[in-house]
Design an enzyme around this catalytic site. Structure first.
Site, mmCIF file in Angstrom:
data_model
loop_
_atom_site.group_PDB
_atom_site.id
_atom_site.type_symbol
_atom_site.label_atom_id
_atom_site.label_comp_id
_atom_site.label_asym_id
_atom_site.label_seq_id
_atom_site.Cartn_x
_atom_site.Cartn_y
_atom_site.Cartn_z
ATOM 1 N N GLU A 104 -5.488 -4.460 10.978
ATOM 2 C CA GLU A 104 -4.496 -3.551 11.157
ATOM 3 C C GLU A 104 -4.935 -2.927 12.104
ATOM 4 O O GLU A 104 -5.567 -1.938 12.301
ATOM 5 C CB GLU A 104 -4.666 -2.660 9.548
ATOM 6 C CG GLU A 104 -4.171 -3.321 8.594
ATOM 7 C CD GLU A 104 -3.670 -2.623 6.941
ATOM 8 O OE1 GLU A 104 -2.603 -3.000 7.089
ATOM 9 O OE2 GLU A 104 -4.364 -1.454 7.122
ATOM 10 N N LYS A 142 0.203 3.741 -0.223
ATOM 11 C CA LYS A 142 -0.319 5.424 0.339
ATOM 12 C C LYS A 142 -0.272 6.875 -0.857
ATOM 13 O O LYS A 142 0.149 6.125 -2.072
ATOM 14 C CB LYS A 142 -0.238 6.105 1.722
ATOM 15 C CG LYS A 142 -0.213 4.413 2.437
ATOM 16 C CD LYS A 142 -0.342 4.741 3.706
ATOM 17 C CE LYS A 142 -0.103 3.761 4.326
ATOM 18 N NZ LYS A 142 -0.125 3.460 6.341
ATOM 19 N N HIS A 154 -9.146 1.418 4.630
ATOM 20 C CA HIS A 154 -8.418 1.377 5.547
ATOM 21 C C HIS A 154 -8.577 2.624 7.065
ATOM 22 O O HIS A 154 -8.943 3.317 6.733
ATOM 23 C CB HIS A 154 -7.380 2.099 4.355
ATOM 24 C CG HIS A 154 -5.945 1.849 5.593
ATOM 25 N ND1 HIS A 154 -5.420 3.248 6.143
ATOM 26 C CD2 HIS A 154 -4.476 1.309 5.128
ATOM 27 C CE1 HIS A 154 -4.252 2.792 6.476
ATOM 28 N NE2 HIS A 154 -3.823 2.151 6.127
ATOM 29 N N GLY A 192 4.842 1.857 5.222
ATOM 30 C CA GLY A 192 5.686 1.937 4.395
ATOM 31 C C GLY A 192 6.860 0.631 3.511
ATOM 32 O O GLY A 192 8.038 1.508 3.259
ATOM 33 N N SER A 224 3.271 -2.203 10.163
ATOM 34 C CA SER A 224 4.391 -2.792 10.524
ATOM 35 C C SER A 224 4.768 -3.238 10.127
ATOM 36 O O SER A 224 6.406 -3.752 11.066
ATOM 37 C CB SER A 224 4.788 -1.832 12.258
ATOM 38 O OG SER A 224 4.624 -0.644 12.134
ATOM 39 N N GLU A 258 -6.704 4.844 7.813
ATOM 40 C CA GLU A 258 -7.152 6.494 7.808
ATOM 41 C C GLU A 258 -8.024 6.827 6.966
ATOM 42 O O GLU A 258 -8.274 8.085 7.103
ATOM 43 C CB GLU A 258 -6.187 6.355 6.650
ATOM 44 C CG GLU A 258 -4.633 6.423 7.709
ATOM 45 C CD GLU A 258 -3.020 5.699 7.204
ATOM 46 O OE1 GLU A 258 -2.865 6.280 5.497
ATOM 47 O OE2 GLU A 258 -2.303 5.040 6.987
ATOM 48 N N ASN A 274 0.278 -1.079 -0.202
ATOM 49 C CA ASN A 274 0.259 0.148 -0.132
ATOM 50 C C ASN A 274 1.394 1.133 0.408
ATOM 51 O O ASN A 274 1.319 1.801 0.849
ATOM 52 C CB ASN A 274 -1.101 -0.483 1.457
ATOM 53 C CG ASN A 274 -1.702 1.300 1.626
ATOM 54 O OD1 ASN A 274 -1.937 2.241 0.744
ATOM 55 N ND2 ASN A 274 -1.874 1.826 2.809
ATOM 56 N N GLY A 277 2.329 2.180 10.869
ATOM 57 C CA GLY A 277 3.651 3.061 10.360
ATOM 58 C C GLY A 277 3.684 4.029 11.698
ATOM 59 O O GLY A 277 4.553 4.531 11.582
HETATM 60 P P1 PGA Z 1 3.072 0.334 8.038
HETATM 61 O O1 PGA Z 1 1.321 0.670 7.019
HETATM 62 O O2 PGA Z 1 2.840 -0.969 6.919
HETATM 63 O O3 PGA Z 1 3.886 1.602 7.523
HETATM 64 O O4 PGA Z 1 2.528 0.409 9.046
HETATM 65 C C1 PGA Z 1 0.019 -0.936 6.591
HETATM 66 C C2 PGA Z 1 -1.680 -0.491 6.393
HETATM 67 O O5 PGA Z 1 -1.355 1.240 6.138
HETATM 68 O O6 PGA Z 1 -1.703 -0.851 5.558
#
Ligand code: PGA
Length: 248
Positions: A166, A11, A95, A232, A210, A97, A9, A172
């Site tokens: 998640e 983003k 998601h 990330g 993460s 976010e 992803n 993140g």
């Molecule tokens: P992250 O994000 O691996 O940076 O923690 C995961 C996600 O938001 O799908």
């Protein structure tokens, strides 16, 4: 046997220079995935551009969001059919976010999952608790409510989705859920699925939050963890390739 799945992803990151470099390196170091499915989810505007650069790589394409509508006067929205037209196989839905920053409700997420299925896309349905909810001991009830809204709209069609657990506190932050914490929620999700389908063993449940090269293998070796949704670390070709290899 469920096939492992790793989704990157991206983003709202990257430009043509950075994405082009990422894809070139990825294609050099990631051999055609044989025992796992790998996909990347760029921002909308780069979908078709990325699709052209993925040809022959064995890497699939996904989007990060979609409209509930097929077409019409919805300025700024992107229809599920448009995503199909641009070569998407997957779309991330709900998601955290989107839920937290753009106010997407459980009901809207459920409608988006239905819209994705109607267009022939595989939705990656994200669920997860915040730190406050975990500390209050309500992790499982939060997951149950988030999934319940989708079960009500979809029923057994949930079989055609991929679910991603998640935990919001792990996204993140570098604070990954332990394999035991994640496995416990994944097993719970699989039990919940039994309310609407007999095919619980066929549904992929990914972990996200993460995921890194050094924790992917232990996470993916848990019985109910079928791969990862990677933020990330998917922006770094070496790191992402190592995660994909852990899934193989
Ligand atoms: P992250 O994000 O691996 O940076 O923690 C995961 C996600 O938001 O799908």
């Amino acid at each position: 046997m469920r096939r492992k799945l790793v989704i990157g992803n991206w983003k709202m990151h990257g430009d043509k220079a950075a994405i082009g470099q990422l894809l070139t390196t990825l294609r050099q170091i990631l051999p055609r995935p044989a025992n796992a499915t790998v996909a990347v989810c760029p921002p909308f505007v780069y979908l078709d551009w990325v699709r052209q650069r993925l040809e022959g790589s064995g890497i699939d394409l996904g989007a990060q969001n979609l409209s509930t509508e097929a077409k019409g006067a919805f300025t700024g929205e992107v229809a599920p059919e448009m995503l199909r037209d641009c070569g998407c196989r997957y779309v991330i839905v709900g998601h955290s976010e989107r839920r937290q920053l753009f106010g997407e409700s459980d009901a809207l997420v459920a409608t988006k999952v239905s819209a994705a299925l109607r267009a022939g896309l595989t939705p990656i349905l994200c669920v997860g608790e915040t730190l406050k909810q975990r500390e209050a001991g309500s992790t499982l009830s939060v997951i149950e409510a988030q999934l319940g809204a989708v079960f009500t709209q979809l029923g057994a069609a949930i079989e055609q989705t991929v679910i991603a657990y998640e935990p919001v506190w792990a996204i993140g932050t570098g604070q990954t859920a332990t394999p035991e914490q994640a496995q416990k929620v994944h097993a719970f999700i699989r039990r919940l699925l039994a309310a609407v389908t007999t095919k619980t063993a066929e549904i992929s449940i990914l972990y996200g939050g993460s995921v890194k090269a050094d924790n992917a293998a232990t996470l993916f070796s848990q019985p109910d963890i079928d791969g990862g949704l990677v933020g990330g670390a998917s922006l770094n070709a070496e790191e992402f390739a190592a995660i994909c290899k852990a899934a193989e």
